[in-house]
Scaffold this motif. Structure first.
Motif, PDB file in Angstrom:
ATOM      1  N   GLU A   1       5.558  69.429   1.986  1.00 32.82           N
ATOM      2  CA  GLU A   1       4.049  69.406   2.338  1.00 32.82           C
ATOM      3  C   GLU A   1       3.318  70.514   1.218  1.00 32.82           C
ATOM      4  OE1 GLU A   1       4.023  70.560   6.061  1.00 32.82           O
ATOM      5  OE2 GLU A   1       4.266  68.598   6.892  1.00 32.82           O
ATOM      6  N   ALA A   2       2.235  70.784   1.148  1.00 32.32           N
ATOM      7  CA  ALA A   2       1.495  71.651   0.165  1.00 32.32           C
ATOM      8  C   ALA A   2       1.865  73.002   0.647  1.00 32.32           C
ATOM      9  CB  ALA A   2       0.149  71.304   0.332  1.00 32.32           C
ATOM     10  N   ASP A   3       1.833  73.146   2.012  1.00 34.69           N
ATOM     11  CA  ASP A   3       2.266  74.600   2.394  1.00 34.69           C
ATOM     12  C   ASP A   3       3.655  74.346   3.008  1.00 34.69           C
ATOM     13  OD1 ASP A   3       1.919  72.850   4.868  1.00 34.69           O
ATOM     14  OD2 ASP A   3       0.722  74.423   5.728  1.00 34.69           O
ATOM     15  N   GLY A   4       4.438  73.657   2.194  1.00 35.68           N
ATOM     16  CA  GLY A   4       5.850  73.630   2.879  1.00 35.68           C
ATOM     17  C   GLY A   4       6.920  74.739   2.804  1.00 35.68           C
ATOM     18  N   PHE A   5       8.009  74.584   3.136  1.00 34.18           N
ATOM     19  CA  PHE A   5       8.962  75.762   2.939  1.00 34.18           C
ATOM     20  C   PHE A   5      10.311  75.286   2.663  1.00 34.18           C
ATOM     21  CE2 PHE A   5       8.663  74.090   7.324  1.00 34.18           C
ATOM     22  CZ  PHE A   5       9.898  73.603   7.621  1.00 34.18           C
ATOM     23  N   VAL A   6      11.106  76.012   2.163  1.00 39.46           N
ATOM     24  CA  VAL A   6      12.568  75.686   1.966  1.00 39.46           C
ATOM     25  C   VAL A   6      13.437  76.959   2.469  1.00 39.46           C
ATOM     26  CG1 VAL A   6      14.469  75.450   0.253  1.00 39.46           C
ATOM     27  CG2 VAL A   6      12.077  74.560  -0.232  1.00 39.46           C
ATOM     28  N   HIS A   7      14.389  76.692   3.152  1.00 35.48           N
ATOM     29  CA  HIS A   7      15.227  77.822   3.576  1.00 35.48           C
ATOM     30  C   HIS A   7      16.634  77.276   3.720  1.00 35.48           C
ATOM     31  CE1 HIS A   7      15.582  76.682   8.045  1.00 35.48           C
ATOM     32  NE2 HIS A   7      14.170  76.294   7.682  1.00 35.48           N
ATOM     33  N   GLY A   8      17.688  78.085   3.848  1.00 32.15           N
ATOM     34  CA  GLY A   8      19.212  77.654   3.916  1.00 32.15           C
ATOM     35  C   GLY A   8      19.266  76.933   5.401  1.00 32.15           C
ATOM     36  N   LEU A   9      20.602  76.211   5.192  1.00 33.36           N
ATOM     37  CA  LEU A   9      20.993  75.634   6.372  1.00 33.36           C
ATOM     38  C   LEU A   9      21.509  76.395   7.441  1.00 33.36           C
ATOM     39  CD1 LEU A   9      21.987  72.767   7.358  1.00 33.36           C
ATOM     40  CD2 LEU A   9      24.230  73.376   6.389  1.00 33.36           C
ATOM     41  N   THR A  10      21.612  77.597   7.120  1.00 33.53           N
ATOM     42  CA  THR A  10      22.339  78.792   8.261  1.00 33.53           C
ATOM     43  C   THR A  10      21.216  79.295   8.964  1.00 33.53           C
ATOM     44  OG1 THR A  10      22.654  80.257   6.443  1.00 33.53           O
ATOM     45  CG2 THR A  10      24.439  78.889   7.027  1.00 33.53           C
ATOM     46  N   GLU A  11      19.865  79.211   8.291  1.00 32.52           N
ATOM     47  CA  GLU A  11      18.758  79.942   8.901  1.00 32.52           C
ATOM     48  C   GLU A  11      17.853  79.252  10.079  1.00 32.52           C
ATOM     49  OE1 GLU A  11      16.138  81.829   5.779  1.00 32.52           O
ATOM     50  OE2 GLU A  11      17.847  81.707   4.487  1.00 32.52           O
ATOM     51  N   ARG A  12      17.665  79.637  10.866  1.00 32.50           N
ATOM     52  CA  ARG A  12      16.721  79.033  11.634  1.00 32.50           C
ATOM     53  C   ARG A  12      15.586  79.806  12.259  1.00 32.50           C
ATOM     54  NH1 ARG A  12      18.573  74.731  14.409  1.00 32.50           N
ATOM     55  NH2 ARG A  12      17.118  74.779  15.915  1.00 32.50           N
ATOM     56  N   PRO A  13      14.396  79.491  12.277  1.00 40.55           N
ATOM     57  CA  PRO A  13      13.064  79.944  12.394  1.00 40.55           C
ATOM     58  C   PRO A  13      12.753  80.367  13.914  1.00 40.55           C
ATOM     59  CG  PRO A  13      12.554  77.773  11.868  1.00 40.55           C
ATOM     60  CD  PRO A  13      13.957  78.068  11.568  1.00 40.55           C
ATOM     61  N   ASP A  14      13.840  80.006  14.872  1.00 40.51           N
ATOM     62  CA  ASP A  14      13.666  80.201  16.163  1.00 40.51           C
ATOM     63  C   ASP A  14      14.193  81.248  16.788  1.00 40.51           C
ATOM     64  OD1 ASP A  14      16.257  79.443  15.874  1.00 40.51           O
ATOM     65  OD2 ASP A  14      16.155  77.814  17.332  1.00 40.51           O
ATOM     66  N   GLY A  15      14.652  82.127  15.775  1.00 46.25           N
ATOM     67  CA  GLY A  15      15.091  83.524  16.492  1.00 46.25           C
ATOM     68  C   GLY A  15      16.530  83.734  16.176  1.00 46.25           C
ATOM     69  N   ALA A  16      17.355  82.543  15.811  1.00 48.15           N
ATOM     70  CA  ALA A  16      18.531  82.623  15.826  1.00 48.15           C
ATOM     71  C   ALA A  16      19.144  83.076  14.441  1.00 48.15           C
ATOM     72  CB  ALA A  16      19.242  81.172  15.815  1.00 48.15           C
ATOM     73  N   SER A  17      18.063  83.336  13.582  1.00 54.85           N
ATOM     74  CA  SER A  17      18.468  83.875  12.266  1.00 54.85           C
ATOM     75  C   SER A  17      17.694  85.095  12.113  1.00 54.85           C
ATOM     76  CB  SER A  17      17.800  82.987  11.163  1.00 54.85           C
ATOM     77  OG  SER A  17      17.867  83.478   9.801  1.00 54.85           O
ATOM     78  N   GLN A  18      18.009  86.225  11.146  1.00 60.90           N
ATOM     79  CA  GLN A  18      17.286  87.443  11.158  1.00 60.90           C
ATOM     80  C   GLN A  18      16.480  87.024  10.115  1.00 60.90           C
ATOM     81  OE1 GLN A  18      18.104  90.388  12.648  1.00 60.90           O
ATOM     82  NE2 GLN A  18      19.573  89.210  13.923  1.00 60.90           N
ATOM     83  N   THR A  19      16.350  86.233   9.123  1.00 59.80           N
ATOM     84  CA  THR A  19      15.500  86.007   8.284  1.00 59.80           C
ATOM     85  C   THR A  19      14.595  84.940   8.346  1.00 59.80           C
ATOM     86  OG1 THR A  19      17.331  85.062   6.721  1.00 59.80           O
ATOM     87  CG2 THR A  19      16.862  87.180   6.465  1.00 59.80           C
TER      88      THR A  19
END
Length: 186
Positions: free
Chosen positions: A149-167
Motif C-alpha cells: 500500500e502507499a503507507d506499506g512496509f517491508v520487514h524480514g521473515l524473522t521479525e514480528r510486530p507483535d512483540g516477538a521481535s526486538q525491531t
C-alpha cells in the motif's frame, strides 16, 4: 602377466550375493531412521532459513515455523532477475536480508523464483500483507513480509510486530512509495 584362479561353487556365489544384499538392505533401513533422529531437534526449533525448499509444502512449513500463517497455495510464482548492481532500494532491501542471515549480493545478475503467499493473520490486523520467498536452486536467498500500500512496509521473515521481535518493521524508500525492489514484490 599374472593370472588369478579360484574355484568358486554356485553355492558360494549365491551366499555372497545374499550377504551383500542383506548389508545393503540393513543400511537402507537404518539410514532414514538415523536421519529422522538427527533432524528432530532442528524441527523442534523451527526450520532454518537455509533449509532446502523444493516443494510448496516445504515453503509453507518454513513460513509456519516463523509464526506466519498463509494461504496453502502461492498467490503468484514467477521467475525474476536480480539486478547486477543494486540501487538504494535494493541496498535497503538487502540490509533487511543480511539482518536475518541472508544476502543477495552473491546472486546479483542471477535468476530466481519468487513465491508470494497471502498472509492470513498479520498481527496488527493489516489486510493485503504478503510473504515473499525468493528461491534459487531450492535455497532461500531472500524473504520478507510486506504490504504494497502507499503507507506499506517491508520487514524480514524473522521479525514480528507483535512483540516477538526486538525491531519494528523496516521502512524502505520503496515501501514508502508502496513498491518493493523490482522483481521482489507481487
Amino acid at each position: 602377466m599374472i593370472v588369478f584362479a579360484a574355484k568358486i561353487s554356485v553355492k558360494k556365489v549365491m551366499a555372497g550375493v545374499l550377504l551383500v544384499g542383506a548389508a545393503v538392505l540393513g543400511v537402507a533401513i537404518a539410514a532414514p531412521q538415523a536421519a529422522e533422529t538427527a533432524s528432530a531437534p532442528a524441527e523442534a526449533q523451527g526450520m532454518a532459513l537455509d533449509s532446502k525448499l523444493k516443494t510448496n509444502e516445504q515453503r509453507v512449513a518454513l513460513l509456519a515455523s516463523y509464526g506466519w500463517q498463509v494461504e496453502p497455495e502461492p498467490r503468484s510464482e514467477r521467475e525474476v532477475q536480480i539486478p547486477k548492481t543494486f540501487d538504494e532500494t535494493y541496498q535497503a532491501y538487502n540490509a533487511i536480508q543480511r539482518a536475518q542471515g541472508l544476502d543477495l549480493v552473491p546472486y546479483q545478475g542471477k535468476r530466481a523464483m519468487l513465491y508470494t503467499y497471502e498472509l492470513l493473520d498479520y498481527p496488527t490486523g493489516a489486510a493485503g500483507v504478503t510473504a515473499n520467498l525468493l528461491i534459487r536452486r531450492d535455497r532461500l536467498i531472500a524473504a520478507d513480509i510486506s504490504a504494497a500500500e502507499a503507507d506499506g512496509f517491508v520487514h524480514g521473515l524473522t521479525e514480528r510486530p507483535d512483540g516477538a521481535s526486538q525491531t519494528p518493521p523496516a521502512q524502505t524508500p520503496s515501501a514508502a512509495d508502496g513498491q518493493q525492489p523490482d522483481g521482489c514484490a507481487p
